[in-house]
Design a protein around this motif. Structure first.
Motif, PDB file in Angstrom:
ATOM      1  N   LEU A   1      93.388  19.403  49.650  1.00  0.00           N
ATOM      2  CA  LEU A   1      92.176  19.089  50.406  1.00  0.00           C
ATOM      3  C   LEU A   1      91.653  20.303  51.151  1.00  0.00           C
ATOM      4  O   LEU A   1      90.436  20.524  51.236  1.00  0.00           O
ATOM      5  CB  LEU A   1      92.450  17.949  51.384  1.00  0.00           C
ATOM      6  CG  LEU A   1      92.792  16.593  50.760  1.00  0.00           C
ATOM      7  CD1 LEU A   1      93.118  15.573  51.843  1.00  0.00           C
ATOM      8  CD2 LEU A   1      91.657  16.079  49.882  1.00  0.00           C
ATOM      9  N   GLN A   2      92.561  21.110  51.694  1.00  0.00           N
ATOM     10  CA  GLN A   2      92.118  22.314  52.394  1.00  0.00           C
ATOM     11  C   GLN A   2      91.490  23.307  51.432  1.00  0.00           C
ATOM     12  O   GLN A   2      90.480  23.954  51.754  1.00  0.00           O
ATOM     13  CB  GLN A   2      93.299  22.955  53.139  1.00  0.00           C
ATOM     14  CG  GLN A   2      92.858  24.013  54.145  1.00  0.00           C
ATOM     15  CD  GLN A   2      91.909  23.454  55.183  1.00  0.00           C
ATOM     16  OE1 GLN A   2      92.208  22.453  55.843  1.00  0.00           O
ATOM     17  NE2 GLN A   2      90.728  24.055  55.309  1.00  0.00           N
ATOM     18  N   ARG A   3      92.091  23.461  50.237  1.00  0.00           N
ATOM     19  CA  ARG A   3      91.512  24.357  49.226  1.00  0.00           C
ATOM     20  C   ARG A   3      90.130  23.868  48.798  1.00  0.00           C
ATOM     21  O   ARG A   3      89.218  24.661  48.557  1.00  0.00           O
ATOM     22  CB  ARG A   3      92.435  24.428  48.003  1.00  0.00           C
ATOM     23  CG  ARG A   3      93.618  25.366  48.213  1.00  0.00           C
ATOM     24  CD  ARG A   3      94.738  25.168  47.221  1.00  0.00           C
ATOM     25  NE  ARG A   3      94.315  24.884  45.867  1.00  0.00           N
ATOM     26  CZ  ARG A   3      94.913  23.997  45.080  1.00  0.00           C
ATOM     27  NH1 ARG A   3      95.941  23.288  45.533  1.00  0.00           N
ATOM     28  NH2 ARG A   3      94.498  23.811  43.855  1.00  0.00           N
ATOM     29  N   MET A   4      89.966  22.560  48.697  1.00  0.00           N
ATOM     30  CA  MET A   4      88.669  22.012  48.317  1.00  0.00           C
ATOM     31  C   MET A   4      87.619  22.311  49.386  1.00  0.00           C
ATOM     32  O   MET A   4      86.505  22.744  49.081  1.00  0.00           O
ATOM     33  CB  MET A   4      88.791  20.503  48.087  1.00  0.00           C
ATOM     34  CG  MET A   4      89.599  20.143  46.854  1.00  0.00           C
ATOM     35  SD  MET A   4      90.080  18.390  46.780  1.00  0.00           S
ATOM     36  CE  MET A   4      88.499  17.603  46.590  1.00  0.00           C
TER      37      MET A   4
ATOM     38  N   ALA B   1      81.543  16.829  50.896  1.00  0.00           N
ATOM     39  CA  ALA B   1      81.940  15.542  51.463  1.00  0.00           C
ATOM     40  C   ALA B   1      83.035  14.966  50.574  1.00  0.00           C
ATOM     41  O   ALA B   1      82.845  14.813  49.362  1.00  0.00           O
ATOM     42  CB  ALA B   1      80.746  14.590  51.526  1.00  0.00           C
ATOM     43  N   ILE B   2      84.164  14.657  51.176  1.00  0.00           N
ATOM     44  CA  ILE B   2      85.289  14.093  50.431  1.00  0.00           C
ATOM     45  C   ILE B   2      85.353  12.601  50.701  1.00  0.00           C
ATOM     46  O   ILE B   2      85.437  12.177  51.854  1.00  0.00           O
ATOM     47  CB  ILE B   2      86.620  14.759  50.818  1.00  0.00           C
ATOM     48  CG1 ILE B   2      86.579  16.258  50.478  1.00  0.00           C
ATOM     49  CG2 ILE B   2      87.785  14.091  50.105  1.00  0.00           C
ATOM     50  CD1 ILE B   2      87.828  17.020  50.886  1.00  0.00           C
TER      51      ILE B   2
ATOM     52  N   VAL C   1      75.779  20.072  40.592  1.00  0.00           N
ATOM     53  CA  VAL C   1      76.901  19.180  40.884  1.00  0.00           C
ATOM     54  C   VAL C   1      76.897  18.877  42.372  1.00  0.00           C
ATOM     55  O   VAL C   1      76.970  19.785  43.202  1.00  0.00           O
ATOM     56  CB  VAL C   1      78.241  19.808  40.469  1.00  0.00           C
ATOM     57  CG1 VAL C   1      79.401  18.882  40.845  1.00  0.00           C
ATOM     58  CG2 VAL C   1      78.256  20.090  38.975  1.00  0.00           C
ATOM     59  N   ALA C   2      76.779  17.600  42.724  1.00  0.00           N
ATOM     60  CA  ALA C   2      76.726  17.189  44.126  1.00  0.00           C
ATOM     61  C   ALA C   2      77.975  17.651  44.857  1.00  0.00           C
ATOM     62  O   ALA C   2      79.082  17.608  44.322  1.00  0.00           O
ATOM     63  CB  ALA C   2      76.558  15.678  44.228  1.00  0.00           C
ATOM     64  N   ARG C   3      77.791  18.071  46.102  1.00  0.00           N
ATOM     65  CA  ARG C   3      78.924  18.464  46.944  1.00  0.00           C
ATOM     66  C   ARG C   3      79.593  17.194  47.468  1.00  0.00           C
ATOM     67  O   ARG C   3      79.594  16.890  48.661  1.00  0.00           O
ATOM     68  CB  ARG C   3      78.437  19.332  48.089  1.00  0.00           C
ATOM     69  CG  ARG C   3      78.384  20.820  47.810  1.00  0.00           C
ATOM     70  CD  ARG C   3      77.913  21.165  46.439  1.00  0.00           C
ATOM     71  NE  ARG C   3      77.970  22.598  46.170  1.00  0.00           N
ATOM     72  CZ  ARG C   3      77.817  23.134  44.994  1.00  0.00           C
ATOM     73  NH1 ARG C   3      77.634  22.362  43.927  1.00  0.00           N
ATOM     74  NH2 ARG C   3      77.846  24.420  44.821  1.00  0.00           N
ATOM     75  N   TYR C   4      80.133  16.455  46.547  1.00  0.00           N
ATOM     76  CA  TYR C   4      80.726  15.144  46.838  1.00  0.00           C
ATOM     77  C   TYR C   4      81.849  14.938  45.845  1.00  0.00           C
ATOM     78  O   TYR C   4      81.658  15.099  44.642  1.00  0.00           O
ATOM     79  CB  TYR C   4      79.660  14.056  46.664  1.00  0.00           C
ATOM     80  CG  TYR C   4      80.137  12.629  46.813  1.00  0.00           C
ATOM     81  CD1 TYR C   4      79.905  11.926  47.988  1.00  0.00           C
ATOM     82  CD2 TYR C   4      80.791  11.965  45.779  1.00  0.00           C
ATOM     83  CE1 TYR C   4      80.314  10.594  48.123  1.00  0.00           C
ATOM     84  CE2 TYR C   4      81.215  10.653  45.910  1.00  0.00           C
ATOM     85  CZ  TYR C   4      80.973   9.968  47.075  1.00  0.00           C
ATOM     86  OH  TYR C   4      81.375   8.669  47.207  1.00  0.00           O
ATOM     87  N   VAL C   5      83.019  14.603  46.348  1.00  0.00           N
ATOM     88  CA  VAL C   5      84.159  14.363  45.473  1.00  0.00           C
ATOM     89  C   VAL C   5      84.806  13.037  45.855  1.00  0.00           C
ATOM     90  O   VAL C   5      85.124  12.805  47.028  1.00  0.00           O
ATOM     91  CB  VAL C   5      85.194  15.506  45.573  1.00  0.00           C
ATOM     92  CG1 VAL C   5      86.515  15.078  44.966  1.00  0.00           C
ATOM     93  CG2 VAL C   5      84.679  16.760  44.885  1.00  0.00           C
ATOM     94  N   ASP C   6      84.981  12.175  44.876  1.00  0.00           N
ATOM     95  CA  ASP C   6      85.686  10.913  45.064  1.00  0.00           C
ATOM     96  C   ASP C   6      87.113  11.111  44.578  1.00  0.00           C
ATOM     97  O   ASP C   6      87.347  11.342  43.380  1.00  0.00           O
ATOM     98  CB  ASP C   6      84.977   9.813  44.261  1.00  0.00           C
ATOM     99  CG  ASP C   6      85.739   8.503  44.286  1.00  0.00           C
ATOM    100  OD1 ASP C   6      86.290   8.169  45.346  1.00  0.00           O
ATOM    101  OD2 ASP C   6      85.786   7.815  43.248  1.00  0.00           O
ATOM    102  N   ILE C   7      88.073  11.053  45.486  1.00  0.00           N
ATOM    103  CA  ILE C   7      89.466  11.337  45.144  1.00  0.00           C
ATOM    104  C   ILE C   7      90.383  10.330  45.853  1.00  0.00           C
ATOM    105  O   ILE C   7      90.885  10.588  46.950  1.00  0.00           O
ATOM    106  CB  ILE C   7      89.831  12.811  45.506  1.00  0.00           C
ATOM    107  CG1 ILE C   7      91.307  13.120  45.197  1.00  0.00           C
ATOM    108  CG2 ILE C   7      89.472  13.159  46.947  1.00  0.00           C
ATOM    109  CD1 ILE C   7      91.662  14.592  45.302  1.00  0.00           C
TER     110      ILE C   7
END
Length: 454
Positions: free
Chosen positions: A309-312, A320-321, A277-283
């Motif tokens: 966001l801090q927990r993530m 990368a967010i 799972v890519a270390r990338y989150v689209d939120i």
């Protein structure tokens, strides 16, 4: 000679999959896709109408096709079919406004496209448009659904659900796409297996709200707009990610279109524990001001977002967010704007986009008082965009000298796991890098939002 089909696909990746499904059915029926619209027996325009810009592009494309047909005697017999979100959203109006169009297809008719094409071919030029659009969309694809992929061989989009249960004040999607309906986890995994076997190196999970995956299928107490991802209640995005991560092969899994209200510690931990799972989150967050979030009906507040966001970041190394914000929403005060600007500067998002509010008929916000002058919106947009441009430079500076893994998209151009296709930056690599393969490169320089590597 087989019927020749031309396709113009507009809008987002979700629309692209609808186009792929239509083409899959047409090819199964012996019809042929050709790249030149002017040579097609039937031209299908798959439209988008999410915001004004997309709506204008769709209408403009239709009118251009109609005019081109009228001006070219060789295209006199060509049939034009309009499909997708524009047809669905304006189903009552379009046939009267665009009588030159031969047929209209809604979102639930994409698997019936072959019969509609045949009807259009048999239709007299002066006959009324064929209108197949139904009132509410209920369709959802399965792994057995035929698809003719329009993406490069090494990457694909995988739609895990359709529709959305959120009623964000600015958004028309639930009225177009209907209520959220998940595919089964097995269906998604089976499709992923097929994609991996075909050589796909990157699977992009999409829906209107990927974090709600599986929740509508839970037994017992129904989930609510703030229920978190929870595999103890049934299939969820977390259980799906684990199942996909266990598949054999060398590939990335990328998560797009998550809603902040449904994130949970289980989902954070799952991403951290799944190496594929890519270390990338689209939120998409849309705003940080409590005043704006309430008016937007986002089901979150500023403190919740900051804590999440801090927990993530704490729970997922090298994350990368990616997010998006709306500026100029009705009743946005200068204080709201300043809070958003300060938040962007403080949090330093790795990937970020700013949208100017679009007043969409049929949404709650359309009826709001307090709509903001367009010049004020543009000014705020410039300020926010300037901030994210500076942050992007700082983010890229941190990459200099690092060795990273990239997926080569085309000659000389690649993407890292922190860059989604058609959205984020690129990595310029040597021209002889093998297209469609992973390689390791060292970042030597940067150019705007892009990196240069060897």
């Amino acid at each position: 000679m087989p019927t020749q089909i031309g396709l113009i696909s507009l809008g987002c990746a979700k629309n692209l999959i609808d186009s792929e499904i239509m083409l899959g059915h047409l090819r199964n029926d012996g019809m042929t896709l050709i790249p030149d619209p002017e040579l097609a027996d039937v031209l299908i325009i798959n439209t988008c109408s999410f915001i004004d810009v997309a709506k204008d592009e769709s209408v403009g494309t239709i009118i251009e096709a109609v005019n081109d047909r009228a001006e070219d005697p060789a295209r006199e017999k060509q049939k034009i079919i309009v499909a997708g979100c524009l047809s669905q959203r304006f189903q009552k109006d379009l046939p009267g406004l665009l009588p030159e169009v031969d047929a209209f297809i809604g979102l639930d008719q994409i698997e019936s496209v072959t019969s509609i094409v045949r009807q259009a071919l048999e239709k007299d030029a002066d006959a009324a448009s064929i209108d197949t659009v139904t009132a509410k969309s209920r369709y959802i694809p399965d792994y057995k659904t035929p698809r003719f992929r329009l993406t490069p061989n090494h990457m694909a989009y995988l739609k895990i659900a359709e529709g959305c249960n959120h009623t964000c004040a600015f958004c028309i999607i639930p009225k177009i796409r209907g209520q959220h309906r998940s595919r089964t986890q097995d269906s998604v995994v089976q499709e992923a297996k097929g994609l991996i076997a075909s050589g796909v190196k990157e699977i992009n999970l999409i829906s209107q709200d990927t974090t709600y995956f599986g929740m509508d299928l839970w037994e017992g107490k129904r989930p609510n707009p703030t229920s978190g991802v929870d595999s103890s209640r049934g299939d969820s995005l977390a259980s799906l990610l684990r199942a996909l991560n266990d598949l054999e092969g060398d590939f990335w899994i990328r998560i797009l279109y998550t809603h902040p209200a449904h994130w949970s510690d289980e989902l954070i931990q799952t991403i951290a524990e799944c190496p594929k799972v890519a270390r990338y989150v689209d939120i998409p967050l849309q705003h940080i001001s409590d005043h704006m979030l309430k008016l937007m009906n986002r089901k979150t507040d500023g403190q919740y977002i900051r804590d999440l966001l801090q927990r993530m970041r704490d729970g997922i190394p090298d994350l990368a967010i990616r997010t998006t914000f709306i500026t100029g929403f009705p009743n946005e005060t200068q204080a709201d704007h300043d809070e958003l600007l300060e938040f962007i500067n403080t949090f330093q998002f790795e990937r970020c986009g700013i949208f100017q509010y679009s007043k969409e008929e049929g949404t709650r916000a359309f009826k709001h008082e307090g709509h903001i002058n367009h010049m004020t919106i543009k000014k705020r947009h410039r300020e926010l965009t300037s901030a994210i441009d500076k942050i992007a430079q700082k983010v890229n500076d941190k990459a200099l000298g690092k060795t990273i893994r990239v997926l080569v998209e085309e000659e000389g151009i690649a993407r890292s796991m922190w860059d989604a296709p058609d959205i984020d930056g690129r990595v310029f690599v040597p021209m002889d890098a093998p297209v469609g393969e992973f390689i390791d490169v060292t970042v030597t320089d940067q150019r705007g939002y892009d990196l240069i590597a060897k």
